[in-house]
Design a protein around this motif. Structure first.
Motif, PDB file in Angstrom:
ATOM      1  N   GLY A 185       0.693  -1.152  -0.038  1.00  0.00           N
ATOM      2  CA  GLY A 185      -0.313  -0.004   0.123  1.00  0.00           C
ATOM      3  C   GLY A 185       1.210   1.456  -0.318  1.00  0.00           C
ATOM      4  N   VAL A 186       1.672   1.384   0.640  1.00  0.00           N
ATOM      5  CA  VAL A 186       2.825   2.379   0.597  1.00  0.00           C
ATOM      6  C   VAL A 186       3.556   3.220  -0.662  1.00  0.00           C
ATOM      7  CG1 VAL A 186       4.835   3.028   2.490  1.00  0.00           C
ATOM      8  CG2 VAL A 186       3.277   2.361   3.491  1.00  0.00           C
TER       9      VAL A 186
ATOM     10  N   THR B 193       3.516   1.388  -3.821  1.00  0.00           N
ATOM     11  CA  THR B 193       3.007   1.290  -4.621  1.00  0.00           C
ATOM     12  C   THR B 193       1.675   2.203  -5.166  1.00  0.00           C
ATOM     13  OG1 THR B 193       1.245  -0.761  -4.498  1.00  0.00           O
ATOM     14  CG2 THR B 193       3.490  -1.247  -4.464  1.00  0.00           C
ATOM     15  N   GLU B 194       0.814   2.176  -6.033  1.00  0.00           N
ATOM     16  CA  GLU B 194      -0.114   2.968  -6.672  1.00  0.00           C
ATOM     17  C   GLU B 194      -0.923   1.745  -7.674  1.00  0.00           C
ATOM     18  OE1 GLU B 194      -0.612   5.917  -6.010  1.00  0.00           O
ATOM     19  OE2 GLU B 194       0.954   7.522  -6.006  1.00  0.00           O
TER      20      GLU B 194
ATOM     21  N   GLN C 204      16.670   1.280  -9.099  1.00  0.00           N
ATOM     22  CA  GLN C 204      15.860   1.583  -7.934  1.00  0.00           C
ATOM     23  C   GLN C 204      14.385   0.880  -7.572  1.00  0.00           C
ATOM     24  OE1 GLN C 204      16.471   5.241  -6.520  1.00  0.00           O
ATOM     25  NE2 GLN C 204      18.487   3.755  -7.012  1.00  0.00           N
TER      26      GLN C 204
ATOM     27  N   LYS D 288      18.217   3.897   3.254  1.00  0.00           N
ATOM     28  CA  LYS D 288      17.715   4.315   1.930  1.00  0.00           C
ATOM     29  C   LYS D 288      17.897   3.423   1.050  1.00  0.00           C
ATOM     30  CE  LYS D 288      16.660   8.474   1.581  1.00  0.00           C
ATOM     31  NZ  LYS D 288      15.109   8.527   1.583  1.00  0.00           N
TER      32      LYS D 288
ATOM     33  N   MET E  42       6.350   5.610   6.844  1.00  0.00           N
ATOM     34  CA  MET E  42       5.069   5.625   5.983  1.00  0.00           C
ATOM     35  C   MET E  42       3.586   4.466   6.143  1.00  0.00           C
ATOM     36  SD  MET E  42       4.783   7.999   3.814  1.00  0.00           S
ATOM     37  CE  MET E  42       5.499   9.522   3.034  1.00  0.00           C
TER      38      MET E  42
ATOM     39  N   LYS F  76       1.267   5.303   9.284  1.00  0.00           N
ATOM     40  CA  LYS F  76       0.238   5.898   8.703  1.00  0.00           C
ATOM     41  C   LYS F  76      -0.785   5.393   8.164  1.00  0.00           C
ATOM     42  CE  LYS F  76       2.444   9.753   6.858  1.00  0.00           C
ATOM     43  NZ  LYS F  76       1.704  10.744   5.914  1.00  0.00           N
TER      44      LYS F  76
ATOM     45  N   GLN G  47      -2.571   2.974  11.334  1.00  0.00           N
ATOM     46  CA  GLN G  47      -3.310   3.934  11.572  1.00  0.00           C
ATOM     47  C   GLN G  47      -4.630   3.370  11.594  1.00  0.00           C
ATOM     48  OE1 GLN G  47      -2.373   7.897  12.556  1.00  0.00           O
ATOM     49  NE2 GLN G  47      -0.891   7.212  13.851  1.00  0.00           N
TER      50      GLN G  47
ATOM     51  N   MET H  86      19.292   4.118  -2.080  1.00  0.00           N
ATOM     52  CA  MET H  86      17.919   4.365  -3.441  1.00  0.00           C
ATOM     53  C   MET H  86      16.232   5.230  -2.429  1.00  0.00           C
ATOM     54  SD  MET H  86      15.343   0.917  -3.866  1.00  0.00           S
ATOM     55  CE  MET H  86      16.562  -0.369  -5.053  1.00  0.00           C
ATOM     56  N   ASN H  87      16.468   5.496  -4.194  1.00  0.00           N
ATOM     57  CA  ASN H  87      15.340   6.893  -3.811  1.00  0.00           C
ATOM     58  C   ASN H  87      13.361   5.763  -3.916  1.00  0.00           C
ATOM     59  OD1 ASN H  87      16.560   8.719  -2.468  1.00  0.00           O
ATOM     60  ND2 ASN H  87      17.448   9.261  -4.636  1.00  0.00           N
ATOM     61  N   TYR H  88      12.633   6.060  -2.468  1.00  0.00           N
ATOM     62  CA  TYR H  88      11.922   5.563  -2.856  1.00  0.00           C
ATOM     63  C   TYR H  88      10.953   6.018  -3.412  1.00  0.00           C
ATOM     64  CZ  TYR H  88      14.091   2.802   0.844  1.00  0.00           C
ATOM     65  OH  TYR H  88      15.077   2.021   1.224  1.00  0.00           O
ATOM     66  N   ARG H  89       9.411   5.929  -4.333  1.00  0.00           N
ATOM     67  CA  ARG H  89       7.950   6.676  -4.216  1.00  0.00           C
ATOM     68  C   ARG H  89       6.834   5.879  -4.067  1.00  0.00           C
ATOM     69  NH1 ARG H  89       9.511   4.728 -10.360  1.00  0.00           N
ATOM     70  NH2 ARG H  89      10.339   3.224  -9.806  1.00  0.00           N
ATOM     71  N   PHE H  90       6.407   6.827  -3.243  1.00  0.00           N
ATOM     72  CA  PHE H  90       5.750   6.698  -1.774  1.00  0.00           C
ATOM     73  C   PHE H  90       4.483   6.818  -3.328  1.00  0.00           C
ATOM     74  CE2 PHE H  90       8.719   8.132   0.835  1.00  0.00           C
ATOM     75  CZ  PHE H  90       8.631   6.150   2.088  1.00  0.00           C
ATOM     76  N   SER H  91       3.284   5.742  -2.416  1.00  0.00           N
ATOM     77  CA  SER H  91       1.584   5.823  -3.289  1.00  0.00           C
ATOM     78  C   SER H  91       1.578   7.607  -2.602  1.00  0.00           C
ATOM     79  CB  SER H  91       1.172   5.642  -2.182  1.00  0.00           C
ATOM     80  OG  SER H  91      -0.622   5.154  -1.916  1.00  0.00           O
ATOM     81  N   SER H  92       0.967   7.822  -3.622  1.00  0.00           N
ATOM     82  CA  SER H  92       0.124   9.122  -3.590  1.00  0.00           C
ATOM     83  C   SER H  92      -0.479   9.002  -2.109  1.00  0.00           C
ATOM     84  CB  SER H  92       0.205   9.784  -5.184  1.00  0.00           C
ATOM     85  OG  SER H  92      -1.013   8.804  -5.449  1.00  0.00           O
ATOM     86  N   ARG H  93      -0.976   8.026  -2.178  1.00  0.00           N
ATOM     87  CA  ARG H  93      -2.306   8.835  -1.367  1.00  0.00           C
ATOM     88  C   ARG H  93      -1.642   8.714   0.623  1.00  0.00           C
ATOM     89  NH1 ARG H  93      -6.502   4.349  -2.803  1.00  0.00           N
ATOM     90  NH2 ARG H  93      -6.706   4.656  -5.121  1.00  0.00           N
ATOM     91  N   VAL H  94      -0.951   7.691   0.677  1.00  0.00           N
ATOM     92  CA  VAL H  94      -0.286   7.466   1.883  1.00  0.00           C
ATOM     93  C   VAL H  94       0.382   8.844   1.758  1.00  0.00           C
ATOM     94  CG1 VAL H  94       1.009   5.738   3.610  1.00  0.00           C
ATOM     95  CG2 VAL H  94      -0.908   5.294   1.406  1.00  0.00           C
ATOM     96  N   ALA H  95       1.104   9.158   0.924  1.00  0.00           N
ATOM     97  CA  ALA H  95       2.162   9.932   1.131  1.00  0.00           C
ATOM     98  C   ALA H  95       1.195  11.424   1.692  1.00  0.00           C
ATOM     99  CB  ALA H  95       2.887  10.007   0.413  1.00  0.00           C
ATOM    100  N   GLN H  96      -0.052  11.792   1.070  1.00  0.00           N
ATOM    101  CA  GLN H  96      -0.147  12.849   1.742  1.00  0.00           C
ATOM    102  C   GLN H  96      -1.448  13.169   3.117  1.00  0.00           C
ATOM    103  OE1 GLN H  96      -4.024  12.980  -0.666  1.00  0.00           O
ATOM    104  NE2 GLN H  96      -5.178  11.668   0.297  1.00  0.00           N
ATOM    105  N   LEU H  97      -1.286  11.433   3.527  1.00  0.00           N
ATOM    106  CA  LEU H  97      -2.197  11.242   4.721  1.00  0.00           C
ATOM    107  C   LEU H  97      -1.889  12.013   5.920  1.00  0.00           C
ATOM    108  CD1 LEU H  97      -5.042   9.538   5.552  1.00  0.00           C
ATOM    109  CD2 LEU H  97      -2.496   7.745   6.031  1.00  0.00           C
ATOM    110  N   LYS H  98      -2.198  12.599   6.687  1.00  0.00           N
ATOM    111  CA  LYS H  98      -1.732  13.426   7.967  1.00  0.00           C
ATOM    112  C   LYS H  98      -2.286  12.338   9.129  1.00  0.00           C
ATOM    113  CE  LYS H  98      -4.216  16.338   8.219  1.00  0.00           C
ATOM    114  NZ  LYS H  98      -5.368  17.875   8.813  1.00  0.00           N
ATOM    115  N   SER H  99      -0.598  12.189   9.778  1.00  0.00           N
ATOM    116  CA  SER H  99      -0.798  11.013  10.674  1.00  0.00           C
ATOM    117  C   SER H  99      -1.853  11.253  12.016  1.00  0.00           C
ATOM    118  CB  SER H  99       0.739  11.118  11.127  1.00  0.00           C
ATOM    119  OG  SER H  99       0.688   9.934  12.695  1.00  0.00           O
TER     120      SER H  99
ATOM    121  N   LEU I 292      -7.492   6.970   2.657  1.00  0.00           N
ATOM    122  CA  LEU I 292      -6.735   6.333   1.970  1.00  0.00           C
ATOM    123  C   LEU I 292      -7.115   5.414   0.887  1.00  0.00           C
ATOM    124  CD1 LEU I 292      -4.893   4.098   4.514  1.00  0.00           C
ATOM    125  CD2 LEU I 292      -3.565   5.158   3.020  1.00  0.00           C
TER     126      LEU I 292
END
Lengths: 398, 398
Positions: free
Chosen positions: A108-109, A111-112, A195, A227, A258, A261, A264, B1-14, B133
């Motif tokens: 969930g964290v 992937t899209e 990556q 990382k 993440m 979150k 939660q 490594m740089n991660y690309r997070f799910s946009s929905r999780v990334a924008q989620l406020k804790s 989410l």
């Protein structure tokens, strides 16, 4: 009222294993289906004493806990992980409801919906369900007895640019395969070059039949947590008991935050009763001795089933003798559909999981997963006899 | 490594509450923030005896269980529900990791990303996290002391065609409000007319300060389970103990089967240890007597806090005295930002939840949720004194 269901859930197939488990409850059914540990080996007395100590600690044991999980247990787990050359701190770890939830949350964290992910062919069916629910496209690289084939993985990565790799490198489910160190190294660098994070699912790594065997985890080979490329998941379900439903995920602390979150929202936190029981258990009970004991017993049970099947000299039925884990993976005669075989076998009082459940697409239908840890002795003997009978009848028919 | 997070999780406020809970752990902090039950009222001895009986039943208690949850507990829960005029059978019920998971799974089954859902304004913050989410658009109908305002709900339904209604009609979180029977009837028929299922979240319904109060659930008013309009969720977290993390969802059996499929992927099943403990507890322990006892104590604690605040005759601070539940909902002077107030209060050693957390959009910032169940006596007195001090200082400053 008529309901409109989520299209992803509506199209989701129910887990064959769990449906069979449901069918077989309470009947004279010998089940080689579920990945069930042997009940008679559960450390009931030790768990009971651990629970007593939790209750003796007073009422705060029954209060809400942290989403990340009970801190003393995370600290103890970090020590256990260090003994396997995986050096993490509690901020790099989250406790979950079994490793199944760890996988679901990581997916969930990271992937899209619409993303592509790479798996080994075949792979764990309940993870395939997670991927389907998250709207992912799954591509599967071929594997052999040394693990996933790097050239095939490389080709698929080039063609499909998958977001991440999900793998069970040690005692794979369903195949029981162990990736060679060379393959581990190759896949790790391939993923890093591209990556692509890796979810390394390791529920069975502790269940090895030769104590001297060492299979370094991808996580330890990467050697980098912050990382880092690898997120590692595991569970106490196979080493202590499934009912305590405690697994964990570990890796980069930002990703773990993440995951917290997401957790939660998913359930606030997992059972702290179970987590505290496990923490108390780890401080008194010699878990490694217990793991040696069950691994020895499971090795014997594997041999029992292996020998019983071997004695039958079944035509065109092959398997690789596993070095650990809980499953025997059979390749059946060409053209045989193991789902049809299952229907026949269930009538004779034995269940297993048709291999098709473990493929995202183009299933190899003449395969079957047999669990050898739950039954032993006469039960295994009778179960194998029923299975062989079904197989004979079925092949005669088909 | 740089991660690309799910946009929905990334924008989620804790969750503000859980983050505050984390901040306050181990410090001299009086917390009115979390929805924590009183630890000294936990039935520790009864839970301990129940656990003993689970262990005495032998090792199978530690095995994997059904995704739907431990059947004897579902049967006992059905009896308890029947006493509240909610007639369901075990196939119409699933056990979850707290009611939080019940909400998450129902939302996953009944909505698609991009759907709109209707809530009361304000509403439970952790449910807002679930909606975010799942990629839902949230619209909120105004409410007053009798509950959601039907005319506003009707207008929003007409304009936005929401997929479903989520509501906490009895002792709402955060407001403590109870919907009148008339409002319940109106909302129910409004939703039925518009083919909108309702998720009725009822974690607090049992915690009422006047035993004679009767607040019929939407589920009982609908009176129809199969193809019914209402899905009901509740939990043992407030009535027994949160650490046992056991909640449930009930409603149409087809939807519950879908929820079970989603739960297979999410975590296979919740802790059967906890479920078995609760089942044993229900067969020996008089839970209704215990609920009366805690409700009485919580009523006294509510009065304590209510009176302490009242004595202060705070200018432009108002609240409605709750008839049950765990929270006091304060409206603070116009223009006061309760998030800023919290930062000041935490320095003085008291925590609460700023009301803004409970709004999907356009938060009413001059609001605060204070929990009165966790503390009592001198702690409550000191906490209120600190809160009032912060308020005075803050209003002087702003």
């Amino acid at each position: 009222m008529n309901y409109r269901f989520s299209s992803r859930v509506a199209q989701l197939k129910s887990s064959a294993v769990r449906d069979i488990l449901k069918l077989t409850q309470g009947k004279d059914m010998i089940s080689f289906a579920g990945g069930l540990p042997a009940e008679e080996l559960f450390p009931v007395q030790a768990v009971r004493e651990a629970a007593d100590r939790v209750f003796a600690a007073g009422p705060s044991a029954l209060q809400y806990g942290l989403t990340e999980g009970y801190l003393p247990l995370r600290e103890q787990l970090c020590e256990r992980m260090a003994a396997k050359q995986m050096i993490v701190n509690p901020e790099q770890m989250i406790l979950t409801t079994g490793s199944q939830q760890a996988i679901d949350l990581l997916i969930g964290v990271l992937t899209e919906p619409g993303d592509t992910i790479l798996v080994e062919r075949p792979t764990y069916l309940a993870s395939l369900q997670v991927f389907a629910l998250h709207g992912l496209k799954v591509i599967a690289a071929e594997s052999d007895e040394h693990g996933i084939i790097p050239e095939d993985a490389e080709r698929l990565i080039r063609e499909h640019r998958p977001k991440l790799l999900y793998a069970v490198p040690t005692f794979g489910n369903p195949t029981g395969r162990v990736w060679s160190v060379e393959r581990r190294q190759k896949l790790l660098s391939l993923c890093k070059q591209n990556q692509m994070p890796i979810i390394e699912d390791d529920p069975y790594g502790d269940i090895k039949f030769d104590e001297k065997d060492q299979f370094p985890t991808l996580f330890s080979l990467d050697g980098q947590v912050e990382k880092g490329a690898v997120f590692y998941t595991s569970t106490f379900s196979k080493t202590v008991a499934p009912a305590l439903r405690t697994g964990w995920a570990m890796g980069d602390s930002g990703v773990i935050r993440m995951v917290a979150k997401a957790k939660q929202a998913a359930d606030l936190h997992s059972s702290t009763m179970d987590q505290q029981i496990l923490s108390q258990l780890l401080s008194g009970f010699k878990l490694d001795d217990h793991i040696r004991l069950i691994s020895k017993s499971y090795g014997e049970r594997m041999l029992e089933m292996h020998n019983l099947l071997k004695q039958q000299a079944l035509k065109d039925v092959t398997w690789v003798k596993p070095k650990g884990g809980m499953f025997l993976w059979l390749e059946l005669p060409d053209g045989l559909d193991a789902e049809a075989l299952l229907r026949c076998a269930v009538q004779k009082g034995v269940a297993f999981v048709p291999g098709s459940s473990f493929y995202a697409e183009n299933p190899q239908r003449n395969t079957a997963r047999l669990n050898y840890t739950y039954n032993t002795g006469a039960r295994t003997e009778q179960g194998v006899a029923r299975f062989v009978e079904a197989l004979g009848e079925f092949t005669a028919r088909s």
